[in-house]
Design a protein around this motif. Sequence first.
Motif, short mmCIF file in Angstrom:
data_model
loop_
_atom_site.label_atom_id
_atom_site.label_comp_id
_atom_site.label_asym_id
_atom_site.label_seq_id
_atom_site.Cartn_x
_atom_site.Cartn_y
_atom_site.Cartn_z
N SER A 24 0.83 -1.20 0.00
CA SER A 24 0.00 0.00 0.00
C SER A 24 0.86 1.25 0.00
CB SER A 24 -0.93 0.00 1.21
OG SER A 24 -0.20 -0.04 2.42
N ALA A 25 0.28 2.38 -0.41
CA ALA A 25 1.03 3.62 -0.61
C ALA A 25 1.67 4.15 0.67
CB ALA A 25 0.11 4.68 -1.21
N ASP A 26 1.07 3.87 1.83
CA ASP A 26 1.62 4.38 3.09
C ASP A 26 2.65 3.45 3.71
OD1 ASP A 26 -0.29 2.45 3.60
OD2 ASP A 26 -0.96 3.38 5.48
N HIS A 27 2.94 2.33 3.03
CA HIS A 27 3.93 1.38 3.53
C HIS A 27 5.12 1.32 2.57
CE1 HIS A 27 2.07 -1.31 6.81
NE2 HIS A 27 1.40 -0.17 6.78
N GLU A 28 6.20 0.71 3.05
CA GLU A 28 7.39 0.49 2.24
C GLU A 28 7.98 -0.88 2.58
OE1 GLU A 28 10.09 3.60 3.17
OE2 GLU A 28 10.31 3.03 5.28
N ASN A 54 11.83 -25.23 10.57
CA ASN A 54 11.67 -23.78 10.37
C ASN A 54 12.10 -23.36 8.97
OD1 ASN A 54 14.46 -23.91 10.46
ND2 ASN A 54 14.66 -22.87 12.43
N GLY A 55 12.09 -24.27 8.02
CA GLY A 55 12.56 -23.96 6.67
C GLY A 55 11.67 -23.03 5.89
N PHE A 56 10.42 -22.84 6.34
CA PHE A 56 9.49 -22.04 5.56
C PHE A 56 9.43 -20.58 5.99
CE2 PHE A 56 7.28 -26.21 4.57
CZ PHE A 56 7.75 -26.24 3.27
N THR A 57 10.35 -20.14 6.83
CA THR A 57 10.35 -18.74 7.22
C THR A 57 10.50 -17.82 6.01
OG1 THR A 57 12.70 -18.95 7.68
CG2 THR A 57 11.20 -19.10 9.56
N GLN A 58 11.09 -18.32 4.93
CA GLN A 58 11.26 -17.49 3.73
C GLN A 58 9.93 -17.19 3.05
OE1 GLN A 58 13.52 -19.64 0.81
NE2 GLN A 58 12.25 -21.45 0.96
N LEU A 59 8.86 -17.88 3.45
CA LEU A 59 7.54 -17.64 2.86
C LEU A 59 6.79 -16.52 3.56
CD1 LEU A 59 6.35 -21.34 2.32
CD2 LEU A 59 7.56 -19.84 0.72
N ILE A 60 7.43 -15.91 4.54
CA ILE A 60 6.77 -14.83 5.30
C ILE A 60 7.57 -13.55 5.15
CG2 ILE A 60 6.08 -14.08 7.61
CD1 ILE A 60 5.78 -17.02 8.34
N SER A 61 6.87 -12.45 4.91
CA SER A 61 7.53 -11.15 4.85
C SER A 61 6.57 -10.09 5.36
CB SER A 61 8.01 -10.83 3.42
OG SER A 61 6.91 -10.62 2.57
N SER A 62 7.03 -8.84 5.37
CA SER A 62 6.18 -7.76 5.87
C SER A 62 6.55 -6.45 5.20
CB SER A 62 6.32 -7.63 7.40
OG SER A 62 7.65 -7.31 7.75
N SER A 63 5.68 -5.48 5.38
CA SER A 63 5.98 -4.10 4.98
C SER A 63 5.75 -3.22 6.20
CB SER A 63 5.08 -3.66 3.82
OG SER A 63 3.71 -3.72 4.17
N VAL A 64 6.35 -2.05 6.21
CA VAL A 64 6.27 -1.17 7.37
C VAL A 64 5.81 0.22 6.96
CG1 VAL A 64 8.03 -2.42 8.66
CG2 VAL A 64 8.72 -0.57 7.13
N LEU A 65 5.25 0.97 7.91
CA LEU A 65 4.85 2.34 7.63
C LEU A 65 6.04 3.18 7.20
CD1 LEU A 65 2.39 3.26 10.55
CD2 LEU A 65 1.84 3.13 8.12
N LYS A 66 5.80 4.09 6.25
CA LYS A 66 6.88 4.97 5.81
C LYS A 66 7.32 5.89 6.93
CE LYS A 66 5.74 4.96 0.88
NZ LYS A 66 5.27 5.75 -0.29
N THR A 67 6.38 6.33 7.75
CA THR A 67 6.72 7.10 8.94
C THR A 67 6.68 6.15 10.12
OG1 THR A 67 5.68 9.07 8.05
CG2 THR A 67 6.07 9.03 10.43
N PRO A 68 7.81 5.96 10.83
CA PRO A 68 7.82 4.99 11.93
C PRO A 68 6.70 5.26 12.92
CG PRO A 68 10.04 5.78 11.46
CD PRO A 68 9.10 6.62 10.64
N ALA A 69 6.06 4.17 13.36
CA ALA A 69 4.93 4.31 14.27
C ALA A 69 5.32 5.00 15.56
CB ALA A 69 4.35 2.93 14.57
N ALA A 70 6.57 4.82 15.99
CA ALA A 70 7.00 5.42 17.25
C ALA A 70 7.02 6.94 17.19
CB ALA A 70 8.38 4.89 17.64
N GLU A 71 7.05 7.53 15.99
CA GLU A 71 7.10 8.97 15.85
C GLU A 71 5.70 9.57 15.70
OE1 GLU A 71 9.71 9.99 12.68
OE2 GLU A 71 11.39 8.80 13.46
N ASN A 72 4.68 8.72 15.58
CA ASN A 72 3.33 9.22 15.43
C ASN A 72 2.70 9.48 16.79
OD1 ASN A 72 3.54 8.86 12.66
ND2 ASN A 72 2.64 6.81 12.71
N PRO A 73 1.92 10.57 16.93
CA PRO A 73 1.21 10.76 18.19
C PRO A 73 0.23 9.63 18.41
CG PRO A 73 0.39 12.26 16.49
CD PRO A 73 1.60 11.60 15.92
#
Length: 274
Positions: A126-130, A202-221
Amino acid sequence: MRGKTFVRRTLKGECIYCQKRSKALTKEHIIPRGLGGNITLRSASCPKCQKVIHKYETKVMRECLGPGRYKLGIRSRSSKDRPTTFPAIKAGSKGAETVDIPLSELPFFMLMPVFKTWPTLHSVISADHEPAPENGIILIGRDMDLLNAKLKEHSAEGLDLKFDLIDFGRMLAKIALGYCVKEFGYGRFIPFTGAFVTNEHNGFTQLISSSVLKTPAAENPFVPTPGYNHSISHLINRGKVYVKIELFSNLGAPAYYVQSGILDKGNWYQVSWS
């Protein structure tokens, strides 16, 4: 860890995880009940798999998601399971010691894992993630000034944080597998992650990934309220099913993607991992 295996379709009357027939199949929450999940599959898991899954899900709920879950008011299976303190580390005369700080004194925080994003998924973020460049852990909804002040009051240097990326990954794979059975039904879906969910390897860990907010959540009010949003969706590319899992999306948590299995490819399929 390298290997390959053949996987087959999920059939009705079998445990959705180990794919063994059982007369003692019980219902299974797709999103764990400890996260507020209420959508279930009937007659889905055998006692052996349920025991394995319960062990690592409980660990994830208490150790990494615990403080945030309690602040958000998510109920535990039993009120006796809800801790009232969280461990912190302080220097003592005999080395590092542990001190328990009342959760009521600590600000809201929650540890969330980050899994490196597969290049094939960059186009669907999504546009707000990277994309996430590597595996790791982030702290969401934190108030570092208040947190540090409370640690200082108790002569502590930091929280005693425990985190297991593999256990969290297994929980995500379990959510995705249950979702696919619910979405596509029995007899059509070939799961990739059953042996990973049941802790066989644990060989299938490569099948899992993620994206994160462009602005770190810790910096958001952020002001914690008794509320949380979870959602699950999927996309299909060349028959392969990618399940998107968003836990606590209203809090700025990562989005997770699990390459869960494949549709319409006969009865068997070979999966390789490295």
